[in-house]
Scaffold this motif. Sequence first.
Motif, mmCIF file in Angstrom:
data_model
loop_
_atom_site.group_PDB
_atom_site.id
_atom_site.type_symbol
_atom_site.label_atom_id
_atom_site.label_comp_id
_atom_site.label_asym_id
_atom_site.label_seq_id
_atom_site.Cartn_x
_atom_site.Cartn_y
_atom_site.Cartn_z
ATOM 1 N N THR A 281 -15.202 28.079 -0.929
ATOM 2 C CA THR A 281 -14.984 27.072 -2.467
ATOM 3 C C THR A 281 -16.365 27.530 -3.052
ATOM 4 N N THR B 20 -20.744 19.517 -1.964
ATOM 5 C CA THR B 20 -19.610 20.998 -2.295
ATOM 6 C C THR B 20 -19.419 20.714 -3.756
ATOM 7 N N GLU B 21 -18.497 19.428 -4.266
ATOM 8 C CA GLU B 21 -18.008 18.920 -5.867
ATOM 9 C C GLU B 21 -19.171 19.574 -6.802
ATOM 10 N N ILE C 66 -19.276 22.577 -7.240
ATOM 11 C CA ILE C 66 -18.068 23.642 -8.520
ATOM 12 C C ILE C 66 -18.780 22.520 -9.830
#
Lengths: 244, 299, 623
Positions: B133, B275-276, B279
């Motif tokens: 990711t 993680t988000e 991103i």
Amino acid sequence: MKEIDIPIEASVDRNRTNPLARVFDELVRFCRSRSMFMLHYCTGCGAIELPPAMTSRFDMERLGIQPMVTPRQADILLITGYVSIKTLKRVILTYEQMGSPKYVIGICSCTVNGGMYWQSYATAKQLDQYLPVDLYIAGCMPRPEAVLEGMRKLMDRIRSGEADGWKDYYRRYDWYLGNQQHLFGDDWQTPADVIGEASHYDLAGPGTEGEHTRLLQQCQKPLEPQQTFFQIGGSLEVKGESHE
Amino acid sequence: MSIQTLLMELVLMPLVAFVVGLFMVLMLRRIGAKLQRRVGPPVMQPLYDIVKLYGKKTQISHGWMHDIGIVMAVGGYVAAETLLPVPGMDGIADKGGLVTLVYVMMIPSLGLALGVGQCANPNGSIGIARALTAMLAYDVPFVIVVFGVAWYFGTTNLVDIIAIQQAGGVAGWGATAMPLLAIAGLFALQGMLGKQPFEIYIAPAEIATGPMVEMSGKYLGGLFVMQCFQLYTAGVLYVSLFLGGGENWLFFLLKVFAVVAIPMTVAFLFPRYKTEQMIRLMWKWPVMIGLLGLAFVMH
Amino acid sequence: MTPLDELLLFSGLTLVFLLLLGRFSYAGKVATVFYGGQLLFLAKMADRIVDGSIVTFSLQVELFGQQMSWRFDALSWFFAVITLGAGLLSSWYASGEWGERFRRRGGNLWLLNVALAANVFSMLILLGSGDLLALFIGWELVSWASFLLMTVAGGRAIQAAMRYITYAMSGAMAILAGIVLLWSHAGGLQYGQIIEVIPQLSQAQVWLLVALFGSGFAVKMGLLPFHLWQAAAYAETPGPGAAFFGAISARMGLYAIILVLVQLIGLARLSELMIPFTFLDMRDLWAWIAVLTIILPTYIALRQSDARYLLAWHGIGQGGYMLLGLVMGDALGSAGGLLHVFNYATNQAVLFFAVFAVMFRTGTADLNKLGGLITRMPISFFAMLVGIIGLAGLPPMNGFVSKWFVYRSLMIEGEPLLFLGAIIGTLGTILSVYKLIHNTFLGQLRVEHVEVREAPWSMVAPMIILMLLIFATGVAPGLVLDWVALVQSAVGLPVVENTLGGVELASGSLDMLWVVGVLFAGFGIGALLFYSGGRTRQVHQLDNYAGGHFLTAEIRYHYSDNFYAGLMHLIRPWYRGSFVWLESTLGSLLGIAASLIQRLYGALHPSIYLLVTVVVTLTWVLL
């Protein structure tokens, strides 16, 4: 608990006649002593003394000592404080999952003789009955200076090849297992296969197998086979077909 | 170029990369120590660690893909180094070029991902899922940078890119001509090296170092070697694209170490993003800066 | 007899043989040999194709005053090679234990074999079409043959097939309208006539033509927004059928697009057609459709939990790369697009084979119910590994080369956004295929799969052949690039100057021989380093770090569900299902319209009769 009745034999290393090999062994031992990844199992108050030993005041990294996260990565198992019977099972599993050579350090009086938990029914008193302890750092609690002093001591012992508790665990596994069974019951087992490992790496001794390991084999729940099957084809009828 | 020189370059380039990489790891740890007011490890510490790990008595394997994964992780970088020109040595840089290099650099990650997969540890799998990711996040600004550089220099051949920059002096450097892309490239570099705040796939306190959870002995040692190569490759790639490559070894190493020092310094000043969050950040600022830079470059 | 006569006759013979004698147990094996024979006939044609000449079919049919003819040029030949290769390997895969099991489970193996042969035959007819009427007839044959193969499994497959045939028929109507439009201007449907008449048509007419033909062919190819039917239809088809569909079937759309848009209309003409109210021309539009076709289906694939659906969605996405390369129109891009047809076919076939091998042994393709099969099915694992490396486009497999060509073309043409879109698609593919291989083969082996063994030889052999093919054409892409160059010269595109290892360019070349050589040398050094370390010992999968917890076989210690949780946390709201919504809206609008008419008719019913009676009576009275 049975007394120690198995003679402790001197470590018999293979005689390496090749001078280069000896230099190589020396180099590896040196690197082992200068690079120690530790896994700290912090049950009690002793854990408080580790942060100062690691951070800017005393800075263990100067000596090549680094904290690690999983037993696979670690060389030193640091037990700081009392070990209850329930946690001892986990400590043993963790120890058996570490890659050899591996060293156990018992910090605080609790690991030496139970300390203030001497009268507790649920605490293992002497750690070295169950695991080969290479070094005790006594005190309640030992100061960071003492911890570092102990680490240096261990470094010297690794360098000179004296710190071989891990070999002792393979050689006298039956004795350690007996003590463990005494505490946890006859059906005690870990997924790690110590006997197999000992024979794979030529580390087995006369005390590796005995009555306790036989008991282990009797009570052990067998694990599914793990090796790879390269054989192509085989019968059409396979398990799992029925519930399609 | 004779076959002997080529063969010698092919051997020397990975070797140099490894040695320089060892010192980069040392620098990484020393920078961390200095920022935390510690002394830090001795000079040879990275080498001690690797020798010790390879010299462990028991080497715990989880199957043949675990072994091959480590071989691929190290071997892929060894191959990548020969596609990366350094002063006096071009290796086979003109046979592959920038796009090939970017893809060859994914081979080690793929090997690692497969090896970790066979460890049958969900912490490792989560780590790989997060690493992939993260790759999706930082590769978007990174390819914008790659595209901009290739467009500006009119070639993907790294040898030519470096030669064009060196012909123009400092004014000809990629960073002078494309400052916005250079900034976006720094963001991508931070993500590519997996340093905080983008350290989501290691996350020791959360998923037990993710991909490294079941790595012991020479498996972990292989990853340490891979880290040396990774730091070196990222640094040299950035220097080749933006800082004119190396006129000679002295300036080359100075530049490379300076570039790698930036993400390392940033790393110790930040906590870890989710993680988000990573991103979102990667797809917002560096992409915007990169696209703006691209617009300047192309018009 | 020309070689094409032999090929088509033999292909028809295969179909007839299966129709008549397909119920015998050896029929599948004989059919496989027959496909091999067809490939030989195709090989016989090769020297004429290399010369650049056209192989004609002796039989010519006259229909409605139109001369229909068939011929093979390099383009047809290239697609036919892939078609027959896919047919051969799929048939091989089905001929052994797989087919046996399929039949014992109540599947209709005869129908499967016949449908496969019918597909191959009809596709050869389509590829050989020498004029637009033959093209249309071939197109219809392919549609119905596909429909037949899709329905073999029954159940959900029938629904998917119905959806497909609805799309296909609408597409065919659009194509027919386009053909009628052309016929009214050119007075004939020969390619030569059409090439002559196209320059005389007005922009609006060409616009309409491109829209009609384009949308018709886009349906087969699964281009956005006509992509919804494909995944379910392909995934629900039984094993070899799915592999065949996945490998080549949708590429018939690409063949037709190349034929009509590139060869007949020409890419240059497309650039002249502006899209109203925008600064885009028709070619940009196609490029953007291609990029969206790459991105959206790839990220839909990322969410699938059924391995077959995951692959089928990727199949749609990979079609985008082919179209994108082609629309770029330069030597590099179109070579990449055409090369990707071949490369992708090999990758997708091997992936489907591996997935169905796992299904053969475990009975499921559900990615949440597998894991750890690497120790039980190592060759299938290796096949899937080679397939995913190719599909994701990483060196050293062939998928990398074709994608490299497309990327380089986009870089040279200066298309940063298209480039970015293509890369985002590749990254999504990497994520998705890792999930596929991880959830199937890596991680914890389940207790119920302990007894599983590798698939039988009849299934493993096609996988091994494909693996070798993928690797060989990855190391030496020049082998296929030679064919691609022939295709390019046949359809009038600039021809790529290739070498055995790739391409020589002033602005950065590619030599896979070197890249792969160095890569494996690197692996060698890595192996040397690795095996110079201490002796390894394999531990049991339950001897694993779990924070001190004791693992047992009953504990599921495997991460498979919601695999990219962090990513999905961010992008899940972006999946709006707009196209599904659009499709269902269209469907219900159609339903409302139909029921309105029915109501109208029902309401008018008595009065119509009254009216008719009155009129008839009045007429009778008046007369």
